[in-house]
Motif scaffolding. Structure first.
Motif, short mmCIF file in Angstrom:
data_model
loop_
_atom_site.label_atom_id
_atom_site.label_comp_id
_atom_site.label_asym_id
_atom_site.label_seq_id
_atom_site.Cartn_x
_atom_site.Cartn_y
_atom_site.Cartn_z
N LEU A 297 0.81 -1.32 0.17
CA LEU A 297 -0.21 0.14 0.03
C LEU A 297 0.90 1.32 0.12
CD1 LEU A 297 -2.68 1.47 0.18
CD2 LEU A 297 -2.60 1.15 2.84
N ILE A 298 1.71 1.37 1.00
CA ILE A 298 2.64 2.47 1.05
C ILE A 298 3.51 2.57 -0.17
CG2 ILE A 298 4.31 3.77 2.31
CD1 ILE A 298 1.39 3.60 3.54
N THR A 299 3.96 1.63 -0.81
CA THR A 299 4.64 1.62 -2.01
C THR A 299 4.26 2.35 -3.08
OG1 THR A 299 5.99 -0.67 -1.39
CG2 THR A 299 5.64 0.24 -3.89
N PHE A 300 2.67 2.04 -3.31
CA PHE A 300 1.90 2.61 -4.37
C PHE A 300 1.68 4.17 -4.13
CE2 PHE A 300 0.16 -1.94 -5.33
CZ PHE A 300 1.04 -1.75 -6.34
N GLY A 394 10.12 2.27 0.29
CA GLY A 394 10.65 3.15 -0.34
C GLY A 394 11.35 2.81 -1.71
N LEU A 395 12.11 1.96 -1.71
CA LEU A 395 12.81 1.24 -2.88
C LEU A 395 12.22 0.70 -3.94
CD1 LEU A 395 16.01 -0.64 -1.15
CD2 LEU A 395 15.77 1.65 -2.32
N LEU A 396 10.94 0.02 -3.54
CA LEU A 396 9.98 -0.57 -4.45
C LEU A 396 9.30 0.64 -5.04
CD1 LEU A 396 8.55 -3.42 -2.83
CD2 LEU A 396 10.00 -3.41 -4.89
N ALA A 400 10.01 2.45 -10.58
CA ALA A 400 9.35 2.89 -11.85
C ALA A 400 9.91 4.48 -12.24
CB ALA A 400 7.75 2.97 -11.74
N PRO A 401 9.92 5.18 -11.23
CA PRO A 401 10.47 6.46 -11.51
C PRO A 401 11.87 6.56 -11.72
CG PRO A 401 9.16 6.85 -9.56
CD PRO A 401 9.18 5.28 -9.82
#
Length: 898
Positions: A297-300, A394-396, A400-401
């Motif tokens: 959830l926090i990754t997204f 944070g790393l996941l 994408a960016p």
């Protein structure tokens, strides 16, 4: 090697300490965008804090080896207790930590004779101290002044002895002298009795000298000295051994051979433990699974913020690329930006979680509810898992960016800071992640089928379950890009606000996919929790077995064929007087017989029973020994069922068929009847293993339908009972009171009947008590979570779309368009996330329930359709309405900076 121009070099002494250009530029970007960085750090820190606090609270509810030794052994070297011996005189052996192990029938210990008493299995060289237990009847005062005789646990031991120092804490008062007693804190709370008060028992009135507390004191307990009047009749329950010689596994094996359980101080202190043992199976599973979902959830959410940050820094990155910065450096800048933010959020989350966990432990310890607190236990493994979740989030989120930065054309980035999203392609990444989830599922299935014991294997199963959760959610989100592009094709012929939103979703998939993924993850968690709750409630309804119809009172007239019958006239009159009714009474004749469960209807012997198999759901899995058989005609059958019997049931009864409410008892139209001889009924009642010597009689059987929650009876005609040689006796008196009984009436009725000597009473209950509020409460919490996540992602999208708003306002767009686009954006994102997330959550429960998800809960599989419909339709509508209200209609125009 790339060197940063002098104008771009950081002049701060703190910044110069960073060893690389990427680290310095990333840190400067974090400081330049404090608001966004703080938001992402808080989002990462909150689940870390929650996991740390939960792990601390969970670990504090399970003893460390040192705490277990102090609380369960005191100063003793070992403890002996009666073993759990089955009817065939077999016993499950113990491991070094004292746990009983029954995963393999070949490991069962076969006893040569009857199980020995613990005092008879003491090895030589030890001094002993015996703790006996019994039951004491204490008068409990009701609200109307009546007194209800209530059985409580009685422990006979000198609690002041130095030998048991550490087992119990003296919370109030002093140790007893003379005929005074000690009570547990649970007793003090339930009976509203404290130091100096008296308790009334059939053996006298005694003063409470003190109150004891301990994590091992779950029940209302009275402590009496060995010479106390209450100690008469107490049975030996535990023998403590004192000596210099350590208790070894050879001593444990010898005790098991005698039918006695044992554990020793040295064995408990030296037995290996894992994080699974520190947290317990359920807490470990819950922590790993919910923590994994929180990480996704926090990754997204963080990924959406990082995507916006990269887009806003596109020109700066393009300038660096134009002056010679390699792609590797640009990617490292983005990656280090995520590392700084994730690291700060994780550190803050760890600190807050430890403080919150300690506060939660202190709060639970003072309330002394059903959850015991052994001490403030902080597990390094749990803290490490939480830290890994934070850093990994944070790393996941930056993957994408970072990948997108590497494909930025420097000149194009300088000329057009916004850029365009690449065309949607086949989501091979999502398909690969889903395939990895299938591998995790296969591995979990293989591990669940193995019979090897050990917490390591169960921890591996939980890790595979977490892999399934992450893979299913993450893979599904990665496959959403084509769907979001497809929504843009629906833009024509839609209202202006919806056309703007649908096209914006396709243009900015870099932040839209993580936003939908965040809502999808929250909806997945909500859907899974609601499905689990619905299944648990369905299992509770199945387990709630009443002996009578909800409007009947059942009084026991005779406990068995050899017992003395009771005169229930006064008891029936008392029921009428207390409830203010004129009850219709019916006498039921019972038979000394039980129905054995056929082998085909027994739950397969496995460590993880399939909860979707009706044979493995209680009370079906409990067999037929506890059920009662009534002998009578159609009129008695009608009273028993609470309805008019069907023609098929009356015809079957007349033809000699045995009718039953036990689904497990009937197989292929047959039941196995165990006729209990009158002279053996008492022995079988005390030990069900004695009935294995009785040969079952196959007989025709028919399963009856009964009201929800009413079960536990078999029925046959007098002719059938006579033919089978069944001994009958006047078993019960059924009183139809015509209504349900309140809890207060229940207590007063129990007290009145107990004063008349009638104790075996089945009172009317409501099998359909309202439980829906529990699921609605879960839905309410889920709604708040989904709206919070959607609000954050929408706010980020609105902030990112300031340039577009300025353009629309400049060409004459109406002021309310801003409100409409914000509401439409939130509604589309939430609707898409809730639709897919609801399906994913249900699928997760369905998949995980197949191999041991009962570590987390025990329940059936039931889909809450109504609540899911509200989640899918109602939550987007509420979110859109809130967005419309809180969004200002007009905003001061800002000049486009590009």
């Amino acid at each position: 090697m790339f060197k940063m121009p002098d104008a771009a070099r950081a002049s701060s002494p703190r910044a110069r300490r960073f060893p690389s250009v990427a680290q310095r530029l990333a840190w400067r970007d974090v400081l330049a965008h404090r608001g966004r960085s703080l938001l992402v750090a808080v989002l990462i820190g909150l689940p870390v804090a929650g996991v740390v606090a939960g792990v601390t609270l969970a670990a504090s509810g399970y003893p460390t080896p040192q705490q277990r030794v102090a609380r369960q052994l005191g100063q003793a070297q070992a403890s002996l207790t009666p073993g759990n011996v089955y009817g065939d005189r077999s016993l499950c052996p113990q491991t070094a930590n004292g746990l009983s192990l029954c995963s393999d029938e070949r490991r069962l210990v076969k006893l040569a004779g009857p199980p020995a008493a613990p005092s008879s299995a003491v090895p030589p060289g030890y001094r002993t101290l015996t703790i006996s237990v019994g039951r004491a009847k204490v008068q409990r005062s009701l609200s109307d002044g009546q007194k209800l005789p209530t059985e409580v646990l009685l422990k006979v031991v000198d609690a002041a002895s130095p030998d048991v120092a550490g087992r119990w804490d003296l919370a109030a008062g002093s140790y007893p002298t003379g005929a005074s007693v000690l009570v547990s804190r649970t007793f003090s709370r339930d009976f509203a009795k404290g130091v100096g008060d008296t308790i009334e028992t059939p053996k006298g009135v005694f003063t409470i000298a003190g109150v004891l507390s301990s994590p091992t004191l779950w029940d209302a307990t009275v402590f009496a000295s060995p010479n106390h009047p209450l100690a008469v009749g107490a049975a030996e329950d535990e023998v403590l051994l004192f000596g210099e010689r350590p208790f070894t596994m050879m001593d444990v094996a010898a005790a098991n051979q005698a039918g006695v359980f044992a554990y020793g101080r040295q064995l408990l202190l030296t037995s290996p433990r894992s994080l699974y043992d520190d947290l317990g199976g359920q807490w470990f599973t819950a922590t790993v699974l919910i923590g994994s979902l929180a990480m996704v959830l926090i990754t997204f959410v963080a990924g959406s913020a990082f995507a916006i940050g990269v887009r806003s820094s596109r020109r700066q990155l393009g300038l660096l690329g134009a002056v010679g910065a390699p792609t590797r450096t640009l990617r490292r800048i983005t990656l280090w930006n995520a590392i700084w933010i994730a690291g700060l959020g994780t550190l803050a989350g760890l600190a807050v979680g430890l403080v919150g966990g300690a506060s939660a432990v202190a709060a639970v310890a003072t309330t002394d509810r059903s959850y015991p607190i052994w001490g403030l236990n902080i597990t390094p493994g749990g803290v490490a898992i939480a830290a890994c979740l934070g850093i990994a989030s944070g790393l996941l989120a930056a993957i994408a960016p970072t990948h997108w930065v590497g494909k930025v054309d420097a000149l194009e980035a300088v000329r057009s800071p916004e850029g365009q999203a690449p065309p949607a392609r086949i989501p091979f990444g999502g398909l690969i992640v889903l395939a990895l989830g299938g591998v995790a599922y296969a591995a979990a299935t293989v591990l669940a089928q193995e019979r090897r014991p050990g917490s390591v294997r169960r921890a591996l199963i939980t890790a595979c379950e977490a892999g399934i959760v992450v893979a299913l959610v993450l893979g599904t989100v990665l496959c959403l890009a084509p769907a979001i592009s497809g929504l843009a094709r629906l833009a024509p012929r839609r209202p202006l606000a919806m056309r703007v939103v649908l096209r914006d979703l396709d243009r900015h998939r870099g932040r839209v996919v993580p936003a939908v993924g965040a809502v999808l993850t929250a909806a997945t968690l909500a859907s899974a929790l609601m499905t689990l709750t619905q299944g648990a409630l369905a299992a509770q309804r199945a387990e709630r077995v009443w002996l009578v119809h909800p409007m009947h009172v059942l009084l026991s007239a005779q406990d068995g064929p050899t017992a003395q019958p009771r005169d229930l006239t006064a008891a029936a009159n008392a029921v009428d007087a207390l409830l203010g009714v004129t009850a219709t009474s019916t006498k039921l004749v019972q038979g000394s017989v039980v129905l054995e469960v056929p082998e085909s209807n027994r739950c397969p012997d496995q460590e993880f029973p399939n909860r979707e198999d009706w044979r493995c759901v209680w009370p079906v899995a409990m067999g037929g020994a506890d059920y009662q058989t009534v002998v009578g005609g159609p009129s008695e059958l009608q009273v028993l069922l609470g309805r008019v019997p069907t023609t098929a049931e009356t015809d079957a009864l007349a033809s000699g068929v045995v009718l039953t409410t036990q689904r497990a008892a009937v197989a292929d139209g047959q039941v196995l009847v165990l006729v209990i001889p009158a002279d053996r009924s008492e022995a079988i009642a005390e030990n069900e293993g004695e009935q294995t010597a009785i040969k079952p009689i196959p007989h025709a059987g028919l399963l009856m339908s009964v009201p929800d929650g009413v079960a536990g009876w078999s029925f046959m005609s007098p002719e059938t009972a006579k033919k089978l040689g069944i001994v009958t006796y006047p078993g019960s008196l059924v009183l139809d009171v015509g209504r349900r009984v309140t809890a207060d009436e229940n207590d007063r009725l129990q007290a009145r009947l107990a004063s008349l000597g009638v104790q075996n009473v089945a009172l009317p209950r409501d099998p359909n008590r309202p439980e829906e509020p529990i699921v609605w409460a879960v839905l309410g919490v889920a709604t708040l979570l989904v709206l919070m996540v959607a609000g954050l992602t929408t706010a980020l999208a609105v902030a990112d779309g300031v340039r577009d708003e300025s353009t629309l306002a400049a060409i004459g767009a109406p002021p309310k368009l801003r409100k409409a686009t914000t509401a439409a954006h939130l509604a589309v994102v939430v609707f898409l996330g809730c639709v897919v997330g609801s399906a994913v959550g249900v699928a997760l429960v369905k998949v995980l329930n197949q191999f041991g998800f009962e570590h987390l809960y025990t329940g059936a599989f039931a889909i809450p359709w109504t609540h899911l419909a509200v989640l899918i339709v109602g939550v987007p509508a509420v979110g859109a309405a809130v967005a419309w209200v809180v969004t200002p209609a007009s905003k001061a125009l800002a000049r486009r900076r590009d």
